[in-house]
Design a protein around this motif. Sequence first.
Motif, mmCIF file in Angstrom:
data_model
loop_
_atom_site.group_PDB
_atom_site.id
_atom_site.type_symbol
_atom_site.label_atom_id
_atom_site.label_comp_id
_atom_site.label_asym_id
_atom_site.label_seq_id
_atom_site.Cartn_x
_atom_site.Cartn_y
_atom_site.Cartn_z
ATOM 1 N N HIS A 266 101.278 17.348 63.193
ATOM 2 C CA HIS A 266 101.612 16.299 63.542
ATOM 3 C C HIS A 266 103.508 16.504 63.093
ATOM 4 O O HIS A 266 104.348 15.858 63.337
ATOM 5 N N LYS A 313 99.450 3.648 62.459
ATOM 6 C CA LYS A 313 99.471 4.819 62.858
ATOM 7 C C LYS A 313 100.945 5.053 63.644
ATOM 8 O O LYS A 313 101.627 6.012 63.644
ATOM 9 N N ASP A 317 103.910 7.662 63.123
ATOM 10 C CA ASP A 317 104.610 8.221 64.075
ATOM 11 C C ASP A 317 106.336 8.265 63.815
ATOM 12 O O ASP A 317 107.043 9.341 64.256
ATOM 13 N N GLU A 327 103.048 11.616 66.174
ATOM 14 C CA GLU A 327 101.381 11.300 66.199
ATOM 15 C C GLU A 327 101.343 11.288 67.539
ATOM 16 O O GLU A 327 101.990 10.771 68.218
#
Length: 361
Positions: A266, A313, A317, A327
């Motif tokens: 990532h 999440k 990101d 992500e």
Amino acid sequence: MASTNNQLEATELFEGQSLLYMHMFGFLKSMALKWAIQLNIPDIIYNHGKPITLSDLVSTLQVPISKQSLVERLMRFLAHNGIFVIHEKGENDDDDDQAYALTPASKLLSKSCCKDHCLTPMVLMSTDPILMGKFHQLGDWICGEIPTLYEAALGSTVWEFLEGKPEYLSLFNQAMASDSQMVNLALKNCSKVFEGIDSIVDVGGGTGTTARIICEAFPKLKCVVYDLPQVVANLSSACDNLSYVGGDMFKSIPQADAIMLKWILHDWTDEICIKILKTCKESVSSNGKKGKVIIMDIIINEEDDEKDMTETKLCLDLIMMGINGKERTGKEWKHLFVEAGFKDYKIFPLFGFRSLIEAYP
């Protein structure tokens, strides 16, 4: 009818205002969390042995009487957001006020309660003023030509910044190590992942927190922590099956039955990730033996995840966006594996907001 429409419009505007204010002041969640850690409140509550009353908490903190109400308001805010829980006094209670207890979130901030899974270093790194301040440059950065947000705000890439500031590198390593400790909780659910392999290389394994956990759980498995020479210099292990090797994952990776990439891909663009995966593929395909690549990372799945999980999440990101990482959704992960030449992969959602992925060459 007109008044009804006007009233509906006003209601929607007020709802919009509330949402905007919630976002505008969202930073207070992290600031209140940092306050609780700086004052060691999670450990104070845990060591108290039972929910602690406001008066006892204020006394322990040695807060001036004039500021007692401020502690109460901060604790109310943190409790509303799930960090603590408030126990109201009952008719038979001897205590003269409400009491505060830990939740699963605040237990993870207590060294006494969760010594092996304490996430305090991660919070302290994430709330550092300099590291937070770079996001004030988002607008100028996105509209300009500077490659990364770090370079726009601090004049260097994240890796150059860490290398040039030992105190931040230490904080970063502590944060990553605290996060790695959470892997221990998931090992019992994914022991089959490590069955049938004799050797594994933890690429970008840092100081070896994850590798040590794996070595203790699987003492017959030979594990190598592979990171930059300056990261693994002077590191040694008490485990016979754990060793450290310095190198560059963009040039080569030691051969093994399995390669592990925990929270690595990532950090990078698709093009660089494909290059890393191709190098991993060569490592596990040597001597005609087909191994696998084990990836621990996030999969964005807005359709199936709960709202709070998706928000976590998506926040991560945005963090990765600042270093030109990202992500990825399941479709985006598939693209990486196909382009890197992998024939198949499996996804195991075992790590809270992270998943475990097995990719096969």
